[in-house]
Every structure is written in C-alpha cells, then in structure tokens.
Design an enzyme around this catalytic site. Sequence first.
Site, short mmCIF file in Angstrom:
data_model
loop_
_atom_site.label_atom_id
_atom_site.label_comp_id
_atom_site.label_asym_id
_atom_site.label_seq_id
_atom_site.Cartn_x
_atom_site.Cartn_y
_atom_site.Cartn_z
N GLU A 328 -29.19 13.39 -28.94
CA GLU A 328 -29.23 11.97 -29.28
C GLU A 328 -28.06 11.25 -28.63
O GLU A 328 -26.90 11.64 -28.82
CB GLU A 328 -29.12 11.76 -30.80
CG GLU A 328 -30.38 11.99 -31.58
CD GLU A 328 -30.27 11.44 -33.01
OE1 GLU A 328 -31.32 11.21 -33.61
OE2 GLU A 328 -29.15 11.24 -33.51
N CYS A 329 -28.33 10.21 -27.89
CA CYS A 329 -27.31 9.34 -27.31
C CYS A 329 -26.26 10.15 -26.56
O CYS A 329 -26.52 10.61 -25.45
CB CYS A 329 -26.69 8.46 -28.40
SG CYS A 329 -25.85 6.99 -27.75
N GLY A 330 -25.08 10.38 -27.12
CA GLY A 330 -24.09 11.18 -26.43
C GLY A 330 -24.58 12.56 -26.09
O GLY A 330 -24.29 13.10 -25.02
N SER A 429 -32.78 11.39 -25.84
CA SER A 429 -32.84 9.96 -25.55
C SER A 429 -31.62 9.29 -26.16
O SER A 429 -30.87 9.90 -26.93
CB SER A 429 -34.13 9.33 -26.11
OG SER A 429 -34.05 9.21 -27.52
#
Length: 437
Positions: A328-330, A429
Amino acid sequence: MSARGLIVSAPRSGAGKTTVTLALLAAFARRGLAVQGAKAGPDYIDPAFHTAATGLPSVNLDSWAMPPALLVALAHEAASQAELLVVEGVMGLFDGIGTVPGRTGATADLAARLRLPVVLVLDVSGQSQSAAALARGFAGHDPDVSIAGVILNRVGSARHERLVADAMALLAMPVLGAIHRDDALAFPERHLGLVQPGEHEDLDARLDALAAMAERCFDLDAILALAGPPVITAPKAARPLPPPGSRIALADDVAFTFAYPHVLAGWRASGAEIVSFSPLADQPPPEHCDSCWLPGGYPELHAGAIAAATRFRHGLAQFAATRPVHGECGGYMVLGEGLEDAGGVRHQMAGLLGHATSFAKRRLHLGYREARLLGACALGTEGQLLRGHEFHYAALTETGNDAPLAELADGEGRALGVAGGRRGHVTGSFFHVIAEA
C-alpha cells in the site's frame, strides 16, 4: 466500563485540534482516568500520538469509508474500554463531501450520530470579538451538532483573552481554556503530517509539557463534566476486511508504519496471526508466513537503506514466487523498479512490479477513493468494492506494463481510471484500504 465522550473540532485545519486533543488525553491520563483517543477520518499519525498519550490503542472513525455497522461497532468497542472517549476531528467540523447525508466523512457526522458534544478550538490570532461571531455561526449551523464550549488558541495577551472571553459571554458560550502563543508546544512536521511518535527521543517530556499546559490553561473539571455518554445503538455484526492469509508477515519499522489498527484487529478477530519484520533491519518476510503486507509509511526517506537491504529484497522476491505480497502506498513504491529520493537520486527497489516512483517530482494526491478490484488478490475478490483513500506526494514516473489492480473513483463517484499493478502473486497501489464498501 462505559465512557463518556466529547469531540475536539475546529473551523479549519491548522487551528490546534491535535495540540488540544493530546493535552486533554495526557492530562486526564495523568489524573488516572482510563482515557481513549479516536480520530475522525483517515489518519495514521495522530492516532499513534493518542496511543502514546494514553496507553490505550486509538481508533479511526470514518463516516464515509466505513459502513455504519462498522463505525458503530468500533465506537462501541472504544467506549466500552475507557472512562472517557476523546475524538479528534478532521479538517473543519462540517468539512466533508456532498454525498449521502451522514456519510460525508465530516466530523459533524460523528457528533450527530453519536450525540457527542463538541469542544471547538478557535485560533484567535488576528481577531478578538469576531471570534464570537464565528462561534455563533458554528453553534447554530446544524441542530444535530452541539457546541458545548470553546478553547481559544494562539492568544496574544491577557487583554486579548479578556476581549474574546467577554464577547463569548454575551453568547453564553463557555470558554473552557485559552492557550497563549508558545512555539515550544508544537510538534515538528513533515510532508505527511507530524513527525511520528517513535522518532521523538523526548516524547514523554513533550506529552508531560502538554499535560501541564492543560492543567494550567484548561478548566478540566468543566470539560469532564460536559462529556456525555455516546448514543450507540446495539452494534450489528460488522464484517471486517478478510485477512490476506492465516499468518501475515507485516513490514513494521519507521519506514512502514501506516497500518490501520481496526484492519489489523479485524484480521486477528478472523483468526489470523500477524508476524512483524523490519525491512530496514534487512529482515526478509518470515518463511513460516503465507502472505506479506507492506504498509505505507516513509520509504522515500529511507530509500538508500532499503536499496542496501539485499537480504530483505531477495527474501521478498523468493516469498513472492509462491505467496501473496501486497503493498500500500509506500509499500507499493518499494515493490517497483526504482524510487527517486528528494535529491533526485534513484535507488533500486524490489522490482516485483514494473513501475517507478519519485519523491523529487512531488505533487500532492489526497482524497477518498472507491476501488473496484479487477482480479482476486490480497484485498479481496474480483469485482469487490472497497473504500479508502490516497495521501502521498510521490509521482509515478514509469508505469510499467503490469495488469492494473483496480478501477478507482473519487469520493463523489467520479471515475479516475485504473490504478496499481498486479503480477503473479504481487499486487500494490497508492490506495489505502479502510473497509468494504
């Protein structure tokens, strides 16, 4: 144990909600009360400070992203394990998105649903009696939202405080405290919010200073007296997000901290075991786990260390050959081919997905998201709708050619196109999941 509760809100972001909330939590904890923090809306860092101040795990309450049954269940659980529940608002009290009434993401939704009184934090710098007009407008804006009193922030002098307080008295609006300008009370910030609690060597001293300020500057007895029992109907069964495996390897260090407590608690309630490991310590995902989760955080600040963690990267690749890995993200940034740091230096990442990201080419991406999964993965089944958010400054500089993970829409239903990537057992993502839609 059943808590009384209140909400700390403000007319806008930056007015001092976090300072006031932490001061209240620390002061009441110092009195020996079992005090529980909660945060309106999507946020990882403020709840971590709540937990540090109280010793009890904070929880997010999000009226847009969470189905009502889940929201009520989380509020019920928080209220059942404490004597006082203090909810920190998000943005301004009535700021949300114009969708379904009561599900706008605004702090006011929580005040109305839970019937909790609101303490309004007013930044009175640059004004005096006009602050009363602002308070009057907020008090009369929504009959379902009760403004119980105000705390004045950034007061310039004793005379300034008296002028504002006299104007509030004409409204019969209680002034519950006043904070004079003091830069020493502020926590340092960076691009995604406050510097995280675990990065402060003097955290206990800072929290003690806030507690002492609250004891000097707030009418704590009056604030405690105005707190009311939240009106919570018996919670219905709320389905948590299903765990991505029965034994989940969770990246957990200062580069990977953005995991929502209610998500992890839901996994555990479903019978999953969570096993933490540290990529920054060059640890691979533990072999006895059957899935791996790389949460968001600050990999852009530790890109060199992650690139040098060859044991982590090789172990992650070996793990991903046979078992699900989600970022997720990072975590998604780390799964890509490369990450460019703020100085423009590119660092090699895991290379399990084909994209590349840059923190040098910064642009804010912020907002609620609804995701429809385009294939079965660690997040759920094909076609499943999930709600969450994006909050990052990193830019996607290379898209790669992986299959997309999901179709995204914003909080008002406007299509944003496809996002993320999936290749074999690996998915990721910038989307942070909060709950099923």
